[in-house]
Write a protein that holds these residues in place. Structure first.
Motif, mmCIF file in Angstrom:
data_model
loop_
_atom_site.group_PDB
_atom_site.id
_atom_site.type_symbol
_atom_site.label_atom_id
_atom_site.label_comp_id
_atom_site.label_asym_id
_atom_site.label_seq_id
_atom_site.Cartn_x
_atom_site.Cartn_y
_atom_site.Cartn_z
ATOM 1 N N UNK A 5 48.574 48.781 42.126
ATOM 2 C CA UNK A 5 49.483 47.873 41.429
ATOM 3 C C UNK A 5 50.240 47.056 42.454
ATOM 4 N N UNK A 6 50.379 45.795 42.183
ATOM 5 C CA UNK A 6 51.077 44.897 43.099
ATOM 6 C C UNK A 6 51.386 43.614 42.346
ATOM 7 N N UNK A 7 51.792 42.597 43.083
ATOM 8 C CA UNK A 7 52.075 41.314 42.460
ATOM 9 C C UNK A 7 50.837 40.435 42.385
ATOM 10 N N UNK A 8 50.882 39.442 41.529
ATOM 11 C CA UNK A 8 49.790 38.478 41.410
ATOM 12 C C UNK A 8 49.638 37.670 42.698
ATOM 13 N N UNK A 9 50.739 37.423 43.388
ATOM 14 C CA UNK A 9 50.713 36.566 44.579
ATOM 15 C C UNK A 9 49.820 37.107 45.679
ATOM 16 N N UNK A 10 49.590 38.424 45.681
ATOM 17 C CA UNK A 10 48.778 39.017 46.746
ATOM 18 C C UNK A 10 47.329 38.533 46.700
ATOM 19 N N UNK A 11 46.910 37.955 45.605
ATOM 20 C CA UNK A 11 45.559 37.419 45.482
ATOM 21 C C UNK A 11 45.448 35.987 46.008
ATOM 22 N N UNK A 51 34.871 38.552 49.703
ATOM 23 C CA UNK A 51 34.879 39.508 50.817
ATOM 24 C C UNK A 51 35.048 40.936 50.317
ATOM 25 N N UNK A 52 35.695 41.100 49.159
ATOM 26 C CA UNK A 52 35.897 42.426 48.574
ATOM 27 C C UNK A 52 34.778 42.814 47.609
ATOM 28 N N UNK A 53 33.946 41.869 47.253
ATOM 29 C CA UNK A 53 32.854 42.170 46.344
ATOM 30 C C UNK A 53 33.081 41.694 44.929
ATOM 31 N N UNK A 54 33.993 40.712 44.734
ATOM 32 C CA UNK A 54 34.303 40.207 43.397
ATOM 33 C C UNK A 54 34.000 38.712 43.298
ATOM 34 N N UNK A 55 33.680 38.280 42.085
ATOM 35 C CA UNK A 55 33.441 36.872 41.823
ATOM 36 C C UNK A 55 34.581 36.243 41.019
ATOM 37 N N UNK A 56 35.422 37.078 40.421
ATOM 38 C CA UNK A 56 36.526 36.574 39.614
ATOM 39 C C UNK A 56 37.660 37.598 39.618
ATOM 40 N N UNK A 57 38.632 37.442 38.703
ATOM 41 C CA UNK A 57 39.812 38.319 38.650
ATOM 42 C C UNK A 57 39.748 39.305 37.485
ATOM 43 N N UNK A 105 36.819 32.354 29.458
ATOM 44 C CA UNK A 105 37.033 33.497 30.350
ATOM 45 C C UNK A 105 36.247 33.340 31.655
ATOM 46 N N UNK A 106 35.858 32.121 31.992
ATOM 47 C CA UNK A 106 35.123 31.879 33.232
ATOM 48 C C UNK A 106 35.992 32.168 34.447
ATOM 49 N N UNK A 107 35.369 32.268 35.605
ATOM 50 C CA UNK A 107 36.109 32.499 36.843
ATOM 51 C C UNK A 107 37.117 31.376 37.083
ATOM 52 N N UNK A 108 36.687 30.150 36.893
ATOM 53 C CA UNK A 108 37.585 29.026 37.129
ATOM 54 C C UNK A 108 38.778 29.064 36.179
ATOM 55 N N UNK A 109 38.532 29.432 34.918
ATOM 56 C CA UNK A 109 39.627 29.538 33.946
ATOM 57 C C UNK A 109 40.600 30.647 34.351
ATOM 58 N N UNK A 110 40.073 31.726 34.911
ATOM 59 C CA UNK A 110 40.942 32.805 35.395
ATOM 60 C C UNK A 110 41.818 32.331 36.545
ATOM 61 N N UNK A 111 41.259 31.558 37.467
ATOM 62 C CA UNK A 111 42.037 31.035 38.584
ATOM 63 C C UNK A 111 43.115 30.074 38.087
#
Length: 526
Positions: free
Chosen positions: A287-293, A329-335, A365-371
């Motif tokens: 758990x952390x803040x959104x800003x860490x992403x 770098x962590x193995x993810x394509x979206x949030x 719910x696309x990656x771009x929409x999540x960003x």
């Protein structure tokens, strides 16, 4: 006359014999705990004994069948252990919620705040506010490097000037004099992420000279875990002080399994004489803040400056590309691995994944929409998040290590508010229920050691962490067959199970499973 003297001597002798033969008054105590199985916190097997408490201290341990007390607790079928010590919390606002019931109900009697580089800068004032509030739990704190740096330099992404370094040193020295246990860093957060290794070592040295330790939320807990562990150890070595690696984990699927190498680095440092330990919470989500992403360069300066970057099309395009690279770098394509824990501008988003948030806010719910949804939320002040990105194998491997303490990384909760990480309600209970009783990863006595004497000794919490005569009567009585976590990610607000009684400084704060509201806590100052 001679006969009279002899008679008197005989009478005195008989009276003396009568007095000697009179039964002695049984010892009397404030509180007696009878028939329990004592796990004293050392890691040794449990033993049957009674425990007597007087004036907030453990007065006697053993067969006290003849003793009396104002109050007696029958601990038949229960474990009697030292109160658990949680050395990694964010309970900095204890003065606002002094009952700290979520901690007490999972057996925690002492919390250490000021972690991850964040704390009040004026430690004395913080202590005064907590004392005035009358806490139910014992409290200690570290001084946060990030908070000190921000007080002196703001959120500027540069090295400090000599004058600024002197100001930071002075603030840390004052905090240590006021009772801080050491220096903490949050090197994955702004402004801590802007600090070079030399700055950290120099400031940590100030805390160490005053008898403190260096605790770090490392610069990278996933893709460069080993490098971050090495940096943390090197800072402690350069400063000449003990090291605490905060919430050791592997938060990148691409690097799962790296815990083995990280633990080997700790072993190697200890082999050459450095006092280094770690702590851990027993979950596969953080758990952390959104800003860490977001990339840290985008977070420099004031809130208004950050908003301007987010609103600038060219800057946002660059930020978005950096987010994608950090995730890849962590193995993810979206949030989609991220869930909203708290978002004051729109509480209806709490408990939703970023995929669900994007669908609601952006219609996709696309990656771009999540960003884009993340940009909207950060622009509105940010959000607390839960991140599902760790492996059970790493959690288990870390828990087995003898120099890793159990700590929640939680904070004081208001029951029913938000969608927090369940660790704030269940961390210790989860270790005892899942990893001791069900999975048998470590034995019960070792789990108790990791919650009591291990952290107490490393953080120099005198007279805490043991069931020992003369020690503070911080005690927890739990049923080993029933203890367990009830809180889940879906329903996080739930008290831990199996904890019958909890005592803080000899005063029941949980009695027969109910909170008493007693203001029994104290402030720990070395």
């Amino acid at each position: 006359m001679r006969h009279r003297i002899a008679f008197n001597l005989l009478a005195f002798a008989i009276a003396g014999l009568s007095l000697a033969a009179a039964p002695a008054e049984p010892p009397r105590y404030d509180l007696l705990i009878r028939n329990g199985t004592v796990l004293d916190g050392s890691g040794s097997p449990g033993f049957r004994a009674d425990v007597a408490i007087e004036d907030g201290k453990i007065a006697r341990i053993g067969d006290l069948s003849g003793a009396k007390a104002e109050r007696v607790i029958d601990a038949g079928g229960l474990v009697v252990a030292p109160g658990f010590i949680d050395v990694h919390t964010h309970a900095d606002e204890l003065a606002k919620r002094p009952r700290a019931e979520n901690f007490l109900r999972m057996g925690v009697t002492t919390v250490v705040a000021g972690n991850c580089g964040s704390s009040p800068v004026d430690i004395r004032k913080a202590f005064e506010e907590i004392r005035k509030a009358g806490p139910s739990i014992n409290f200690a704190t570290l001084i946060g490097h990030g908070s000190v740096r921000e007080a002196v330099m703001g959120n500027e992404r540069r090295a400090p000037t000599p004058a600024e370094m002197d100001k930071m040193k002075a603030l840390i020295a004052r905090a240590m004099a006021d009772g801080a246990l050491g220096l903490s860093t949050g090197l994955q957060y702004v402004p801590g992420s802007y600090a070079e290794a030399s700055e950290i070592a120099e400031l940590a040295r100030m805390a160490c000279r005053a008898g403190g330790l260096y605790a770090s939320h490392m610069r990278n807990e996933g893709t460069e875990l080993e490098k971050a562990v090495a940096e943390t150890i090197a800072a402690g070595e350069a400063a000449g002080c003990p090291v605490q690696i905060s919430h050791l984990k592997v938060d990148s699927p691409k690097n799962w399994g790296a815990s083995e190498r990280a633990l080997a680095l700790i072993d190697a440092a200890r082999a050459r004489g450095l006092d280094v330990e770690a702590d851990q919470y027993a979950y596969t989500a953080a758990a952390s803040g959104l800003a860490i992403r977001f990339p840290d360069w985008a977070l420099e300066g004031s809130a208004e400056e950050v908003r301007k970057r987010l609103d600038d099309p060219a800057a946002w395009a660059r930020i978005k590309e950096d987010i994608k690279d950090l995730l890849a770098a962590r193995g993810f394509q979206d949030l989609s691995f991220a869930v909203v824990a708290s978002y004051p501008p729109d509480p209806s988003l709490q408990g939703l994944s970023m995929k669900e948030v994007a669908k609601r806010l952006r219609g996709s719910d696309s990656a771009d929409a999540q960003f884009e949804a993340a940009r909207t939320m950060l622009r509105a002040g940010g959000a607390g998040m839960v991140y599902h990105f760790m492996s059970e194998d790493d959690v288990t491997r870390i828990l087995r290590h003898p120099w890793v303490a159990v700590a929640s990384d939680g904070d004081v909760q208001t029951f029913g508010e938000g969608a927090p990480h369940p660790r704030s309600y269940g961390n210790n209970a989860r270790v005892l229920g899942v990893y001791v009783r069900e999975k048998k990863v470590i034995p019960l006595e070792e789990a108790v050691r990791k919650m009591t004497s291990l952290p107490a000794e490393h953080f120099k919490l005198k007279d805490r962490g043991r069931v020992k005569e003369g020690y503070a009567a911080d005690l927890v009585l739990f049923d080993p067959a029933k203890v367990g976590d009830v809180a889940t990610f879906e329903k996080p607000h739930a008290w831990a199970a199996g904890f019958r009684h909890v005592l803080v400084n000899g005063v029941p704060v949980i009695a027969d499973g109910a909170a008493t509201g007693a203001a029994a806590g104290s402030i720990h100052q070395p």
